[in-house]
Design a protein around this motif. Structure first.
Motif, PDB file in Angstrom:
ATOM      1  N   LEU A 314      49.674  21.481  54.048  1.00 46.38           N
ATOM      2  CA  LEU A 314      49.244  22.077  52.783  1.00 46.38           C
ATOM      3  C   LEU A 314      47.721  22.091  52.693  1.00 46.38           C
ATOM      4  O   LEU A 314      47.029  21.371  53.416  1.00 46.38           O
ATOM      5  CB  LEU A 314      49.821  21.280  51.608  1.00 46.38           C
ATOM      6  N   ASN A 315      47.194  22.894  51.746  1.00 51.97           N
ATOM      7  CA  ASN A 315      45.737  22.910  51.563  1.00 51.97           C
ATOM      8  C   ASN A 315      45.289  21.674  50.781  1.00 51.97           C
ATOM      9  O   ASN A 315      46.125  20.932  50.241  1.00 51.97           O
ATOM     10  CB  ASN A 315      45.277  24.206  50.886  1.00 51.97           C
ATOM     11  N   SER A 316      44.002  21.445  50.673  1.00 52.66           N
ATOM     12  CA  SER A 316      43.470  20.222  50.079  1.00 52.66           C
ATOM     13  C   SER A 316      43.838  20.100  48.607  1.00 52.66           C
ATOM     14  O   SER A 316      44.110  18.994  48.114  1.00 52.66           O
ATOM     15  CB  SER A 316      41.950  20.177  50.246  1.00 52.66           C
ATOM     16  N   ALA A 317      43.838  21.218  47.870  1.00 52.22           N
ATOM     17  CA  ALA A 317      44.187  21.158  46.451  1.00 52.22           C
ATOM     18  C   ALA A 317      45.638  20.742  46.248  1.00 52.22           C
ATOM     19  O   ALA A 317      45.960  19.945  45.348  1.00 52.22           O
ATOM     20  CB  ALA A 317      43.932  22.513  45.796  1.00 52.22           C
ATOM     21  N   GLN A 318      46.510  21.259  47.094  1.00 48.05           N
ATOM     22  CA  GLN A 318      47.922  20.898  46.984  1.00 48.05           C
ATOM     23  C   GLN A 318      48.148  19.436  47.372  1.00 48.05           C
ATOM     24  O   GLN A 318      48.949  18.728  46.749  1.00 48.05           O
ATOM     25  CB  GLN A 318      48.755  21.827  47.865  1.00 48.05           C
ATOM     26  N   ARG A 319      47.418  18.972  48.383  1.00 46.44           N
ATOM     27  CA  ARG A 319      47.541  17.560  48.783  1.00 46.44           C
ATOM     28  C   ARG A 319      47.028  16.653  47.660  1.00 46.44           C
ATOM     29  O   ARG A 319      47.604  15.587  47.382  1.00 46.44           O
ATOM     30  CB  ARG A 319      46.782  17.298  50.081  1.00 46.44           C
ATOM     31  N   HIS A 320      45.929  17.066  47.026  1.00 47.24           N
ATOM     32  CA  HIS A 320      45.383  16.274  45.921  1.00 47.24           C
ATOM     33  C   HIS A 320      46.378  16.228  44.752  1.00 47.24           C
ATOM     34  O   HIS A 320      46.528  15.196  44.083  1.00 47.24           O
ATOM     35  CB  HIS A 320      44.058  16.872  45.458  1.00 47.24           C
ATOM     36  N   LEU A 321      47.045  17.338  44.509  1.00 46.80           N
ATOM     37  CA  LEU A 321      48.080  17.382  43.479  1.00 46.80           C
ATOM     38  C   LEU A 321      49.181  16.367  43.793  1.00 46.80           C
ATOM     39  O   LEU A 321      49.627  15.600  42.923  1.00 46.80           O
ATOM     40  CB  LEU A 321      48.661  18.788  43.384  1.00 46.80           C
ATOM     41  N   ALA A 324      48.050  12.886  43.170  1.00 44.27           N
ATOM     42  CA  ALA A 324      48.007  12.595  41.735  1.00 44.27           C
ATOM     43  C   ALA A 324      49.393  12.255  41.204  1.00 44.27           C
ATOM     44  O   ALA A 324      49.556  11.338  40.391  1.00 44.27           O
ATOM     45  CB  ALA A 324      47.424  13.784  40.968  1.00 44.27           C
ATOM     46  N   VAL A 325      50.405  12.971  41.657  1.00 46.06           N
ATOM     47  CA  VAL A 325      51.779  12.667  41.245  1.00 46.06           C
ATOM     48  C   VAL A 325      52.197  11.300  41.781  1.00 46.06           C
ATOM     49  O   VAL A 325      52.846  10.513  41.087  1.00 46.06           O
ATOM     50  CB  VAL A 325      52.743  13.764  41.719  1.00 46.06           C
ATOM     51  N   ALA A 326      51.794  10.987  43.018  1.00 45.19           N
ATOM     52  CA  ALA A 326      52.143   9.697  43.612  1.00 45.19           C
ATOM     53  C   ALA A 326      51.510   8.539  42.851  1.00 45.19           C
ATOM     54  O   ALA A 326      52.133   7.501  42.632  1.00 45.19           O
ATOM     55  CB  ALA A 326      51.721   9.668  45.080  1.00 45.19           C
ATOM     56  N   VAL A 327      50.261   8.699  42.442  1.00 41.82           N
ATOM     57  CA  VAL A 327      49.549   7.639  41.713  1.00 41.82           C
ATOM     58  C   VAL A 327      50.150   7.434  40.330  1.00 41.82           C
ATOM     59  O   VAL A 327      50.096   6.334  39.778  1.00 41.82           O
ATOM     60  CB  VAL A 327      48.048   7.985  41.626  1.00 41.82           C
ATOM     61  N   GLU A 377      54.812   6.860  48.666  1.00 45.12           N
ATOM     62  CA  GLU A 377      54.226   5.617  49.143  1.00 45.12           C
ATOM     63  C   GLU A 377      53.314   5.871  50.341  1.00 45.12           C
ATOM     64  O   GLU A 377      52.239   5.267  50.457  1.00 45.12           O
ATOM     65  CB  GLU A 377      55.340   4.629  49.503  1.00 45.12           C
ATOM     66  N   ALA A 378      53.739   6.765  51.235  1.00 47.79           N
ATOM     67  CA  ALA A 378      52.919   7.077  52.400  1.00 47.79           C
ATOM     68  C   ALA A 378      51.616   7.765  51.984  1.00 47.79           C
ATOM     69  O   ALA A 378      50.542   7.500  52.543  1.00 47.79           O
ATOM     70  CB  ALA A 378      53.702   7.963  53.369  1.00 47.79           C
ATOM     71  N   LEU A 379      51.679   8.647  51.002  1.00 50.05           N
ATOM     72  CA  LEU A 379      50.478   9.324  50.511  1.00 50.05           C
ATOM     73  C   LEU A 379      49.476   8.335  49.916  1.00 50.05           C
ATOM     74  O   LEU A 379      48.282   8.388  50.215  1.00 50.05           O
ATOM     75  CB  LEU A 379      50.865  10.350  49.447  1.00 50.05           C
ATOM     76  N   VAL A 380      49.957   7.421  49.084  1.00 54.12           N
ATOM     77  CA  VAL A 380      49.068   6.435  48.452  1.00 54.12           C
ATOM     78  C   VAL A 380      48.461   5.529  49.508  1.00 54.12           C
ATOM     79  O   VAL A 380      47.268   5.196  49.450  1.00 54.12           O
ATOM     80  CB  VAL A 380      49.841   5.623  47.395  1.00 54.12           C
ATOM     81  N   ALA A 381      49.258   5.144  50.488  1.00 54.47           N
ATOM     82  CA  ALA A 381      48.758   4.250  51.529  1.00 54.47           C
ATOM     83  C   ALA A 381      47.673   4.916  52.376  1.00 54.47           C
ATOM     84  O   ALA A 381      46.738   4.263  52.838  1.00 54.47           O
ATOM     85  CB  ALA A 381      49.910   3.784  52.412  1.00 54.47           C
ATOM     86  N   GLU A 382      47.769   6.226  52.573  1.00 57.44           N
ATOM     87  CA  GLU A 382      46.817   6.922  53.419  1.00 57.44           C
ATOM     88  C   GLU A 382      45.553   7.343  52.667  1.00 57.44           C
ATOM     89  O   GLU A 382      44.508   7.606  53.276  1.00 57.44           O
ATOM     90  CB  GLU A 382      47.476   8.166  54.030  1.00 57.44           C
ATOM     91  N   ALA A 383      45.620   7.388  51.335  1.00 59.20           N
ATOM     92  CA  ALA A 383      44.475   7.851  50.551  1.00 59.20           C
ATOM     93  C   ALA A 383      43.310   6.868  50.651  1.00 59.20           C
ATOM     94  O   ALA A 383      43.499   5.662  50.856  1.00 59.20           O
ATOM     95  CB  ALA A 383      44.880   8.030  49.092  1.00 59.20           C
TER      96      ALA A 383
END
Length: 994
Positions: A314-321, A324-327, A377-383
């Motif tokens: 995905l693009n950066s904006a979609q990944r950031h979205l 944000a949902v993960a957080v 969980e994987a997204l938060v861990a990698e951020a």
């Protein structure tokens, strides 16, 4: 990409359907589905729920991955919203409670009720979330009035989680009256402590209640630390009867079937084997690999690579979205997400459409959630850390000023690294948790605020509570949650900060005394704290002084201190003068007990009944249960044992209706069982007692020992000595960390009783001597007379005196006391008879007097024991015909009572005396053939071989059973025949033609 058909879970699906079938027949069932993340728990649950039919109601609630479970009762609101939609026919009273819970506030309290009616929690006005941060005035900050102005009531006594749970249980079972109810609690590995307690409460309650309800919980069983509370909870639920379904990985063939279903085409065996080896049979990981287009070529190596492969396209904006949902936690509300991201609505919707189409997010009520939490969980861990901090701050700012969940706001401010706003938000979250009776979460919020206090001086004037009040709230929440150690430490921390303020210090010392007493191992410290509270309380009549005096009087009473009665009188006088009704009721409880111990039984009964009336009128749960307990105890001292049993059972029923069945309910049940045992209603007592000691099921250590000691006593008198030892060992372990003098006394007395019936007279004597050393001088005649009697029974079995001089001195001193309680008078009479047995006194009048005492009290076991000993005296030294006939009559009466009770050790002693004196016919109905209970067919087979002289091994070989089973049969035969050994048993078998 999901397989259209569930693969490899047919057996587990059948087990869920079996649970539903049991529930539909009126037997509530509980099933816990466990397994590693991605193993298919939700898929199994959805497949099951899809097939339950329209006549089954389903309510679901999910736990939130928020700050280690700091959001109290997170799944309950979601679950009740479903109930509110589906069940508009709920009664108005329960609908009112439901509405209060949905708004995040505690339920209201109805008008005062009678003992048989429902008593709900004391009202607490709604606690509005502040629209802005407003500083407290200096006076409010120093006294805690900022919180009082919001709550409208004092903290102490208004946190009653048990009643809240009872209300929820009634709502669920009321809903299940019209249709079978399936209640689902998902993601229990994220559950807050209050939700875990609710689950435990519901499962334990199913053992005693009929209803068409199936309770299903799901949780991850992997990656849990050894000390994670979920591990203990799962074990507890299994013991309570919950079925556990553990989902394992799919096999190679099942993985191949899953891949074929996803791809709509068969797959090569080699690729399926590689996929199984890489993903470990985890269905979700298989789906993710295929969704990422890795059905050919090399498979990704790391689990995180598998989970994030699609995200990285995905693009950066979609990944950031997505981040944000993960957080956000379990669900991100749309409006909140828009405020956090600051993205134009059209662009946000476009981005959301993309990630939903990619099957990464799903649309839920009012927002969005990840299809599977593993990806979040994987997204938060990698951020990057700063990415997470910025998002947490954005959420905190967006939530501030909204009527939102206080725990969520506090979580985000703390994760954003802002100690000032974090401290204030934690205090507000703690107060909100208090309002929902979520004591564990309240304590953790308050504790986090305490830890932040020195880091955030600017927050001190803004906080709703100053430091002392913060510690006081934390201590009370910890105490109500069962953590007395933390409560003591927090209170002492507060005392260090307010030494100059004697009024506040006095209030804190009163609470410290309560916490020290509840801790079970600090009687002297507790009394010292109460004494400090009295010294610091304002002179004259005030609620604070009444409360301190009442606490001191209660501690002195139950520690059996000689000056307790005077303090009780003063506490009662001050409470009445101050108009402090609750303290008046507590003072009456203690005074009633003191009066009864001193022999003024009727005065004690009057005080205890008045105390029960006050507790019922005010609706304070703890006071209500304690009033029932005290009244039952004084009724026993008065010899009104049947009334004591009925009172204790009524109290246990009230405790159960209010949700306190595992705490005060078990305490009162133990008192009721004690009374039933004395009344000779042993089968009723046996049915009420637990099979095994279980601290999780039976309340606190102090309460559990009360119930377990009752079980141990009955097991001893029925000859089940192995079961006695199990319960006494559990009592000893519990007492090692939590115990008061009265618990110790009963524990030592029960050990002595067991030793007496096993012929271990020296050990029995040591138990009593040790207890008398520890007890010291006491006015509690009922307790002392029991100990003296058991000591004299032990002395009667010894070849030389051990502690006889002291026992005789205590007996003489008790006999001089005016008007002892009826139970103590009977024990004293029996003690004089036992002393006559030691001295060789053949005067039967001693035992006749003792027997008459027990006839008046309607207590069959001590009556049978007295008749047995009377017969022993009458039949000694070649009696004449008159004495022999009287002895035979006493034997017959004693044997009839023992046989009816099932008092096997006592019955064996009676039969042995009958055999020695050649009066066996006196203990039979029709000749020698009925001199013992009938043997079973198997026991007759064993007895026949026993008569031939066969060993246990030989009997086992001939009957094709184990040696252990033979040993059990032989023990039963010896007991039923009243034989001392195998040879005597063989002779009885031969003589009676068995």
């Amino acid at each position: 990409m999901t397989c259209p058909e569930m693969v490899g879970r047919s057996a587990e699906l059948d087990r869920l359907r079996d649970g539903l079938a049991r529930a539909q027949k009126g037997s509530p069932a509980a099933v816990i589905v466990t397994g590693e993340a991605g193993i298919g728990k939700t898929r199994l649950l959805n497949e099951f729920l899809a097939g339950v039919g329209d006549k089954v109601r389903v309510v679901r609630g999910g736990c939130v991955p928020l700050a280690e479970g700091l959001q109290p009762l997170a799944p309950v609101g979601e679950m009740l919203r479903s109930l509110a939609r589906d069940l508009p026919e709920l009664p108005q009273s329960e609908a009112t409670v439901l509405a209060a819970l949905l708004s995040g506030q505690p339920p209201p309290n109805p008008a005062p009720t009678t003992q048989s009616q429902e008593v709900l929690p004391t009202p607490r006005p709604p606690m509005p979330m502040p629209q802005r941060l407003t500083p407290a005035t200096p006076r409010e900050a120093s006294t805690g009035e900022a919180h009082e102005a919001v709550s409208g009531v004092a903290l102490e006594g208004h946190a009653d989680q048990a009643r809240l749970f009872a209300t929820l249980r009634r709502l669920l079972f009321a809903a299940a009256e019209n249709a079978t109810m399936v209640v689902v609690l998902e993601d229990l590995h994220w559950a807050d402590a209050s939700s875990r307690s609710l689950l435990s409460y519901l499962v334990h309650g199913m053992r005693h209640q009929e209803g068409r309800m199936l309770l299903i919980g799901t949780c991850r069983s992997d990656e849990l630390p050894d000390q994670h509370p979920l591990r203990a909870l799962l074990a507890e639920l299994s013991r309570a009867g919950a079925e556990r379904i553990e989902l394992g990985g799919l096999g190679p063939g099942q993985v191949a079937d899953q891949m074929a279903g996803i791809l709509s085409a068969p797959v090569a065996d080699e690729l399926a084997a590689r996929m199984h080896a890489r993903c470990g049979g985890n269905p979700f990981l298989v789906e993710e690999v295929l969704a990422a287009g890795a059905s050919t070529g090399p498979l990704p190596q790391g689990t995180r690579d598998i989970l994030l492969q699609r995200v990285r396209r995905l693009n950066s904006a979609q990944r950031h979205l997505l981040l944000a949902v993960a957080v956000a936690g379990r669900t991100a509300q749309h409006e909140l997400l828009a405020a956090v991201l600051g993205t134009a609505e059209e662009m946000l919707l476009s981005q959301l459409r993309t990630v939903v189409d990619e099957h990464l997010l799903i649309a839920v009520e009012r927002g969005y959630a990840f299809r599977h939490a593993l990806v979040a969980e994987a997204l938060v861990a990698e951020a990057l850390p700063q990415e997470r901090v910025r998002l947490h701050r954005a959420y905190a700012e967006a939530l501030t000023g909204r009527a939102s969940d206080a725990a969520e706001t506090a979580y985000h401010w703390c994760e954003a690294g802002d100690p000032v706003r974090g401290l204030i938000a934690c205090v507000e979250a703690g107060l909100a948790a208090e309002g929902l009776f979520a004591q564990s979460e309240a304590c953790r919020h308050f504790d986090r605020a305490i830890q932040l206090w020195d880091e955030a001086p600017p927050a001190h004037s803004l906080s709703p509570l100053d430091f002392v009040e913060l510690c006081r709230h934390a201590a009370e929440a910890a105490f109500l949650d069962g953590d007395t150690g933390y409560a003591i430490a927090a209170t002492r921390n507060a005392l260090r900060r307010c030494a100059a303020d004697t009024v506040r210090a006095g209030t804190l010392y009163e609470r410290l005394g309560r916490y020290l007493w509840a801790n079970g191992n600090a009687e002297t410290e507790s009394i010292g704290a109460y004494e400090s509270a009295v010294q610091l309380a304002p002179a004259g009549a005030s609620a604070q002084r009444a409360r301190a005096l009442t606490g001191l009087a209660g501690a002195l009473t139950y520690a059996d201190r000689p000056d307790a009665a005077a303090w009780c009188e003063e506490a009662l006088q001050v409470a009445r003068s101050a108009g402090a009704q609750r303290e008046e009721g507590r003072a009456l409880q203690s005074l009633g007990y003191c009066e009864a111990m001193a022999g003024n039984v009727e005065s004690g009964l009057s005080a205890c009944r008045d105390a029960l009336g006050i507790a019922t009128r005010l609706g304070h749960s703890e006071d209500l249960y304690r009033a029932y307990t005290n009244l039952a105890g004084v009724l026993r001292m008065a010899g009104r044992t049947a009334e004591a049993a009925a009172t204790a059972m009524e109290g246990a029923h009230v405790a159960r209706r209010h949700g306190a069945d595992r705490t005060y309910g078990n305490l009162l049940l133990g008192d009721a069982v004690d009374a039933l045992i004395l009344l000779g209603r042993w089968d009723e007592a046996d049915a009420a007692l637990p099979d095994e000691p279980d601290i999780a099921a039976h309340g606190t250590p102090v309460i559990a020992t009360n119930l377990w000691l009752s079980a141990a006593g009955l097991h001893t008198w029925r000859g089940r000595f192995d079961r006695t030892r199990v319960f006494l060992d559990a009592c000893m372990q519990a007492y090692a960390t939590h115990g008061h003098g009265h618990v110790r006394s009963m524990l030592h007395a029960n050990h002595s009783e067991l030793c007496l019936w096993q012929g271990q007279y020296e050990q029995a004597s040591r138990w009593i001597s040790t207890e008398l050393d520890l007890l010291g001088p006491t006015e509690f005649t009922s307790l002392l007379s029991r100990l003296v009697l058991q000591g004299l029974r032990a002395e009667a079995g010894l070849t030389r005196p051990a502690d006889l001089t002291r026992l005789v001195g205590l007996l003489e001193e008790m006999s001089r006391r005016p008007d002892p309680p009826p139970d103590a008078a009977a024990l004293i009479a029996m003690s004089w008879a036992e002393l006559g047995r030691i001295r060789g006194d053949c005067d039967p009048r001693l035992w006749s007097v003792a027997a008459q005492q027990w006839v008046k009290l309607d207590m069959p076991w001590p009556l049978a024991y007295s008749r047995w000993r009377l017969a022993e005296v009458l039949l000694a030294r070649r009696p004449d015909q008159v004495r022999r006939r009287a002895g035979a009559d006493a034997l017959a009466e004693a044997n009839a009572i023992a046989a009816r009770l099932g008092a096997e050790p006592l019955r064996l002693g009676i039969v042995a005396l009958a055999r020695r004196t050649r009066l066996l016919s006196a203990v039979t109905d029709r000749g020698t053939a009925a001199a013992h209970p009938l043997l079973t067919d198997r026991e007759r087979e064993v007895a026949a071989l026993l008569r031939s002289g066969a060993t246990n091994r030989r009997i086992a070989q001939q009957l094709f059973i184990s040696e252990k089973t033979v040993s059990v049969h032989v023990s039963n035969i010896l007991a039923k025949l009243g034989a001392a050994n195998r040879g005597e048993a063989a002779a009885i078998v031969h003589r009676d033609g068995l």
